[in-house]
Write an enzyme that holds these catalytic residues in place. Structure first.
Site, PDB file in Angstrom:
ATOM      1  N   GLY A   1       3.121   9.044   9.569  1.00 53.60           N
ATOM      2  CA  GLY A   1       1.688   9.243   9.426  1.00 53.60           C
ATOM      3  C   GLY A   1       1.327  10.441  10.276  1.00 53.60           C
ATOM      4  O   GLY A   1       2.201  11.241  10.613  1.00 53.60           O
TER       5      GLY A   1
ATOM      6  N   ASP B   1      -9.043   1.637  11.319  1.00 59.37           N
ATOM      7  CA  ASP B   1      -8.313   2.379  10.283  1.00 59.37           C
ATOM      8  C   ASP B   1      -7.840   1.406   9.189  1.00 59.37           C
ATOM      9  O   ASP B   1      -6.707   1.494   8.722  1.00 59.37           O
ATOM     10  CB  ASP B   1      -7.124   3.108  10.932  1.00 59.37           C
ATOM     11  CG  ASP B   1      -6.592   4.249  10.077  1.00 59.37           C
ATOM     12  OD1 ASP B   1      -7.309   4.689   9.148  1.00 59.37           O
ATOM     13  OD2 ASP B   1      -5.462   4.707  10.341  1.00 59.37           O
TER      14      ASP B   1
HETATM   15  N1  LIG Z   1       5.519  -3.234  11.100  1.00 63.65           N
HETATM   16  C1  LIG Z   1       5.677  -2.530   9.975  1.00 63.65           C
HETATM   17  N2  LIG Z   1       6.287  -3.086   8.906  1.00 63.65           N
HETATM   18  C2  LIG Z   1       6.468  -2.385   7.764  1.00 63.65           C
HETATM   19  N3  LIG Z   1       6.105  -1.093   7.601  1.00 63.65           N
HETATM   20  C3  LIG Z   1       5.518  -0.482   8.632  1.00 63.65           C
HETATM   21  C4  LIG Z   1       5.259  -1.164   9.863  1.00 63.65           C
HETATM   22  N4  LIG Z   1       4.654  -0.299  10.713  1.00 63.65           N
HETATM   23  C5  LIG Z   1       4.527   0.867  10.038  1.00 63.65           C
HETATM   24  N5  LIG Z   1       5.042   0.772   8.802  1.00 63.65           N
HETATM   25  C6  LIG Z   1       5.132   1.855   7.796  1.00 63.65           C
HETATM   26  O1  LIG Z   1       5.647   3.018   8.432  1.00 63.65           O
HETATM   27  C7  LIG Z   1       4.942   4.191   8.040  1.00 63.65           C
HETATM   28  C8  LIG Z   1       4.361   4.983   9.223  1.00 63.65           C
HETATM   29  O2  LIG Z   1       3.786   4.127  10.174  1.00 63.65           O
HETATM   30  P1  LIG Z   1       2.270   4.241  10.664  1.00 63.65           P
HETATM   31  O3  LIG Z   1       1.363   4.151   9.472  1.00 63.65           O
HETATM   32  O4  LIG Z   1       2.065   3.226  11.732  1.00 63.65           O
HETATM   33  O5  LIG Z   1       2.236   5.717  11.267  1.00 63.65           O
HETATM   34  P2  LIG Z   1       0.987   6.541  11.781  1.00 63.65           P
HETATM   35  O6  LIG Z   1       1.436   7.886  12.150  1.00 63.65           O
HETATM   36  O7  LIG Z   1       0.307   5.791  12.870  1.00 63.65           O
HETATM   37  O8  LIG Z   1       0.082   6.591  10.468  1.00 63.65           O
HETATM   38  P3  LIG Z   1      -1.426   7.074  10.228  1.00 63.65           P
HETATM   39  O9  LIG Z   1      -1.425   8.527  10.003  1.00 63.65           O
HETATM   40  O10 LIG Z   1      -1.769   6.299   8.970  1.00 63.65           O
HETATM   41  O11 LIG Z   1      -2.248   6.644  11.404  1.00 63.65           O
HETATM   42  C9  LIG Z   1       3.898   3.723   7.043  1.00 63.65           C
HETATM   43  O12 LIG Z   1       4.456   3.958   5.764  1.00 63.65           O
HETATM   44  C10 LIG Z   1       3.760   2.234   7.284  1.00 63.65           C
HETATM   45  O13 LIG Z   1       3.457   1.535   6.086  1.00 63.65           O
END
Ligand SMILES: Nc1ncnc2c1ncn2[C@@H]1O[C@H](COP(=O)(O)OP(=O)(O)OP(=O)(O)O)[C@@H](O)[C@H]1O
Length: 258
Positions: A33, A148
Site C-alpha cells: 500500500g 480507512d
Molecule cells: N492480516 C492480513 N491478512 C491478509 N492480508 C493482509 C493482512 N494485512 C495486510 N494484508 C494485505 O497486504 C496488502 C498490503 O497491506 P496494507 O494494506 O496493510 O498496506 P498499507 O501500505 O498500509 O496499505 P494502504 O495504502 O491501503 O494504507 C494488502 O493487499 C492487504 O490486503
C-alpha cells in the site's frame, strides 16, 4: 526509481530473515500500500500462516511516516478483537521496522466486487453494513478509530468480516462535531461512519446497471427506499450526524425485500 530497486532488495532481505528462523518459511509477497509491504510467511510446526508487514524503503528516513508506522504497531498490539488480525511480534530487519500478525485468508470487498463481479442487494448490503458497524462499535469501545474503512481493507471469510490495515488509525478523541473540517480525518466516530457510508455505496452500486446519459447523484441513480437513503445521508455527513457508532447501528433500517 531508486526506491523501486530498494523494494526488491527489501523483499530479498525479508526472505533471508524469515529463512534464518528454522521454524519459519517465506511463502510469498502479498502486496503493498502507500506505507507498507506485506509478506505471507508460515510457521512450519503448526502450518499457521502470518503476515509480516514492513515499512516501505522510500519512507525509512521520513520521521513522521516512521512514527505513524510505530503507532500502527502500538494500536495492533493493544487491540483485542476477534475480527482484527492478532498482533504477534515486532522488530527490525536491518533497521527497518516490521511487525507480524495473523493472516486473514479471505477476499477483500474490492476483489469480490471488481474481480468476481459479486452483486449485493439492498438487503444484503444492509446486513453486511450491520456486521461492520457491530465490529466498529467494539473497536471504538477499545478507544481506536480506523479512519480507512475502504473496500480493500475489509475482508470476508465464510460470511464473517475482518478489518485490516490500521495504518491511518488513531486513538479516539472527544471532538465536537462543529470542530470537524474533514470527516475522513476526524479523530472520532465521524470518520469511520463516513467511510462506512462509502463502503455501503460500493455494495449498493455493485447491483446498479448504468444507464446512458449524464451521471446523476447517487440518490437519483440508486433510488433507494427513503429510510435507507436517510441512513446513508447521516453516515455521509449530509444529514444529521450520528452521535456514535452504536447510534448508527441502532438506526440501521431493517431488512428490505430487494
Ligand atoms: N492480516 C492480513 N491478512 C491478509 N492480508 C493482509 C493482512 N494485512 C495486510 N494484508 C494485505 O497486504 C496488502 C498490503 O497491506 P496494507 O494494506 O496493510 O498496506 P498499507 O501500505 O498500509 O496499505 P494502504 O495504502 O491501503 O494504507 C494488502 O493487499 C492487504 O490486503
Amino acid at each position: 526509481m531508486w526506491w523501486q530497486r530498494s523494494e526488491k532488495k527489501l523483499d530479498t532481505i525479508v526472505q533471508q530473515y524469515v529463512t534464518d528462523h528454522p521454524n519459519f518459511t517465506f511463502i510469498q509477497f502479498l502486496g503493498y500500500g502507500s506505507y507498507g509491504r506485506a509478506y505471507l510467511i508460515a510457521e512450519m510446526s503448526s502450518q499457521k500462516r502470518y503476515v509480516l508487514k514492513c515499512l516501505r524503503p522510500k519512507h525509512h528516513r521520513h520521521t513522521k511516516t516512521v512514527q505513524k508506522f510505530m503507532q500502527e504497531i502500538q494500536i495492533m498490539r493493544q487491540l483485542s478483537l476477534p475480527t482484527v488480525p492478532t498482533f504477534q511480534m515486532t522488530g527490525t530487519i536491518q533497521n527497518i521496522p516490521f511487525f507480524i500478525m495473523d493472516y486473514v485468508d479471505g477476499q477483500t470487498f474490492e476483489e469480490l466486487i471488481f474481480q468476481k463481479g459479486q452483486k449485493f442487494t439492498v438487503s444484503q448490503s444492509l446486513a453486511i453494513t450491520k456486521q461492520l458497524l457491530e465490529q466498529v462499535v467494539l473497536l471504538h469501545e477499545q478507544g481506536v478509530v480506523h479512519r480507512d474503512l475502504r473496500i480493500p481493507n475489509i475482508l470476508l471469510v465464510k460470511q464473517q468480516l475482518y478489518i485490516v490495515d490500521f495504518g491511518l488509525a488513531t486513538l479516539l478523541k472527544q471532538q465536537h462535531v462543529s470542530a470537524i473540517r474533514n470527516p475522513k480525518k476526524a479523530e472520532n466516530h465521524i470518520s469511520d461512519l463516513y467511510f462506512i457510508g462509502h463502503f455501503l455505496l460500493f455494495l449498493l452500486y455493485s447491483n446498479y446497471t448504468p444507464v446512458k446519459g449524464k451521471e446523476k447523484p447517487w440518490q437519483e441513480e440508486l433510488a433507494l427506499p427513503y429510510e435507507v437513503q436517510h441512513f446513508l445521508e447521516r453516515l455521509l455527513w449530509i444529514g444529521e450526524p450520528f452521535h456514535h457508532a452504536l447510534d448508527a447501528l441502532q438506526s440501521i433500517p431493517s431488512p428490505i425485500n430487494q
